[in-house]
Write a protein that holds these residues in place. Structure first.
Motif, mmCIF file in Angstrom:
data_model
loop_
_atom_site.group_PDB
_atom_site.id
_atom_site.type_symbol
_atom_site.label_atom_id
_atom_site.label_comp_id
_atom_site.label_asym_id
_atom_site.label_seq_id
_atom_site.Cartn_x
_atom_site.Cartn_y
_atom_site.Cartn_z
ATOM 1 N N GLY A 72 46.422 15.142 -50.209
ATOM 2 C CA GLY A 72 46.682 14.916 -51.639
ATOM 3 C C GLY A 72 46.371 13.495 -52.068
ATOM 4 N N GLY A 73 46.264 13.337 -53.389
ATOM 5 C CA GLY A 73 45.905 12.037 -53.951
ATOM 6 C C GLY A 73 46.952 10.974 -53.683
ATOM 7 N N GLN A 74 48.226 11.364 -53.717
ATOM 8 C CA GLN A 74 49.284 10.379 -53.501
ATOM 9 C C GLN A 74 49.145 9.740 -52.112
ATOM 10 N N SER A 101 44.762 18.896 -56.518
ATOM 11 C CA SER A 101 46.049 19.373 -57.034
ATOM 12 C C SER A 101 45.956 19.940 -58.449
ATOM 13 N N LYS A 102 45.238 19.240 -59.318
ATOM 14 C CA LYS A 102 45.175 19.682 -60.716
ATOM 15 C C LYS A 102 43.994 20.633 -60.941
ATOM 16 N N ASN A 137 47.523 8.665 -66.758
ATOM 17 C CA ASN A 137 48.917 9.044 -66.635
ATOM 18 C C ASN A 137 49.698 7.741 -66.650
ATOM 19 N N TYR A 141 51.449 5.105 -63.678
ATOM 20 C CA TYR A 141 51.873 6.270 -62.895
ATOM 21 C C TYR A 141 52.945 5.807 -61.884
ATOM 22 N N TYR A 165 44.615 -1.416 -60.062
ATOM 23 C CA TYR A 165 44.812 0.040 -60.012
ATOM 24 C C TYR A 165 44.588 0.620 -61.406
ATOM 25 N N ASP A 193 42.070 5.978 -59.407
ATOM 26 C CA ASP A 193 42.825 7.205 -59.122
ATOM 27 C C ASP A 193 42.365 8.255 -60.133
ATOM 28 N N SER A 239 41.582 14.461 -55.916
ATOM 29 C CA SER A 239 42.613 15.437 -55.537
ATOM 30 C C SER A 239 42.266 16.816 -56.072
ATOM 31 N N VAL A 259 43.903 4.582 -63.674
ATOM 32 C CA VAL A 259 43.536 5.995 -63.873
ATOM 33 C C VAL A 259 42.656 5.974 -65.120
ATOM 34 N N PRO A 283 42.714 12.029 -60.549
ATOM 35 C CA PRO A 283 43.057 13.457 -60.422
ATOM 36 C C PRO A 283 42.643 14.292 -61.640
ATOM 37 N N TYR A 284 42.404 13.615 -62.782
ATOM 38 C CA TYR A 284 42.119 14.365 -64.025
ATOM 39 C C TYR A 284 40.659 14.260 -64.459
ATOM 40 N N ARG A 287 47.813 20.622 -50.984
ATOM 41 C CA ARG A 287 47.906 19.262 -50.432
ATOM 42 C C ARG A 287 46.554 18.796 -49.876
#
Ligand SMILES: Cc1ncc(COP(=O)(O)O)c(C=O)c1O
Length: 393
Positions: A102-104, A237-238, A179, A128, A172, A207, A235, A174, A209-210, A245
């Motif tokens: 996962g991204g986290q 996840s979305k 987010n 985030y 960092y 980062d 990731s 996004v 994820p979207y 994961r």
């Protein structure tokens, strides 16, 4: 009893300052009957391509029993990820892809690799919370820059910090569907940030994820404009499901041995079954059609939320229409404290995350904003939830 027991332990100081996150507190509410959750960043799992998922899963169970064993990272999945990175404007090869749970976990690994204890990092004022969790054990000096709600991170403020001679461990960001703010970083700012990373030799953790969940134009990611010191975190996840994961990072090839040994201390195996399912789905060539389904459904929900906000909160709030991701950021024009307002809204069975939960620096000034998620609830629930919210403040 619990608290006194905790006090007896000689925890390091960063643990002593750890508080439960608002997000953890709100997870339990989402499953209550008639509760409408705008709080969490959940994809709607009813859009999963069930027939293909069943076929892929059955095939793994029938023919690939080692999917349930400790196994090395799946090289074929890396090949599929290289193709996805092309869609984000990045040319890379399998040797630069490191698979994560996962991204986290990608964020945790990169933070651990790049950050010296106490070193400065550059974040936006509202971030985030997961990155803050990753940073905590290192007690960094958090330097913040503001965010423009239409064009994203204030890149000139980043430049001022770098020009002053400060050498942060990383920046960092996004950049797509941020987010919590929902904003996309403008194209010229992406290019400028990549240039700054290069000129000042400062890494960027991007980062993303979207990044595939766009409701109008898709912009190339920052990594596509820069070099080796832009580290991309992806990731599934979305895109498919958080339960798989499965995520990845794009890093210089020489980082891989370091990441391998670091990851062994986090978890021994990659979620092998999740990886196989992800690869099976990608190999069925459903990625584009699946993203079209998601983007059109989420666009419709976003529009419904905007319509309902306009209808039920006539003038007291301001917000932008996000072009990507899962969130609409709402600011109250009057000085409403959204943390204090939350209890009333939970009693009315609707939730959101108040702005204070996203403050990069605790106790900072942001008290009158809220993050609303539009991906998880149906259009009907969105209208009902916004109506309830409007009645509670
Ligand atoms: C900005 C951002 N980064 C990382 C993550 C972590 O996602 P995961 O570990 O499920 O890939 C999330 C999840 O909500 C997120 O919003």
């Amino acid at each position: 009893v619990k608290i006194s027991l905790l006090n007896d332990f000689n925890f390091p100081s960063w643990v002593k300052h750890t508080k439960p996150s608002a997000i953890d507190d709100l997870i339990g509410y989402a499953s209550q009957p008639d509760f409408i959750s705008f709080a969490l960043g959940l994809p709607d799992q009813s859009f999963l391509p069930k027939a293909v998922l069943t076929e892929v899963t059955n095939d793994i169970i029938e023919n690939e029993i080692d999917a349930f064993q400790y196994s090395p990272p799946l090289e074929e999945l890396k090949t599929e990820i290289v193709k996805l990175m092309h869609l984000r404007g990045v040319s890379c090869d399998e040797k630069q892809i490191f698979l994560t749970s996962g991204g986290q976990q990608g964020l945790n690994l990169l933070v651990t690799l790049l950050l010296e204890r106490g070193q400065p990092v550059i974040l936006e004022e509202l971030v985030y919370p997961g990155i803050l969790q990753s940073l905590k054990p290192f007690s960094p000096e958090i330097l913040t820059v503001p965010t423009d709600l239409k064009t994203g991170m204030d890149v000139e403020a980043v430049e001022r910090i770098l020009k002053s001679g400060v050498k942060p461990a990383f920046i960092y960001i996004v950049a797509d569907g941020s987010n919590p703010l929902g904003v996309n970083l403008a194209l010229d700012k992406r290019k400028r940030l990549a240039e700054l990373a290069n000129t000042y030799g400062v890494p960027i953790i991007e980062d993303d994820p979207y990044g595939f969940l766009n409701y109008s134009n898709q912009l190339p990611c920052i990594k596509s404009f820069g070099g080796e010191n832009i580290f991309y975190v992806g990731s599934f996840s979305k895109i498919f499901s958080p339960a798989l994961r499965t995520g990845w990072v794009v890093v210089p090839e020489c980082f891989l041995p370091l990441l391998v040994s670091l990851k062994e201390s986090f978890d021994v195996n990659i979620a092998t079954f999740g990886q196989r399912i992800t690869m099976g789905l990608l190999r069925k060539n459903i990625f584009e059609s699946h993203m079209q389904i998601l983007c059109s459904a989420y666009r419709e929900r976003r529009d419904k939320m905007i319509l309902s906000l306009n209808q039920y909160f006539p003038t007291e709030i301001s917000f932008e229409t996000p072009d990507s991701g899962f969130f609409i950021w709402v600011n109250f024009i009057e000085n409403i404290n959204t943390t204090l307002m939350l209890e009333k809204s939970l009693n009315a069975k609707v939730s959101y995350i108040p702005s204070q939960s996203f403050s990069a620096i605790a106790g900072a000034k942001h008290t009158s904003g809220m993050r609303l998620n539009f991906s998880y609830s149906s259009s009907q629930q969105i209208e009902e939830g916004i109506k309830r919210l409007a009645e509670t403040y």
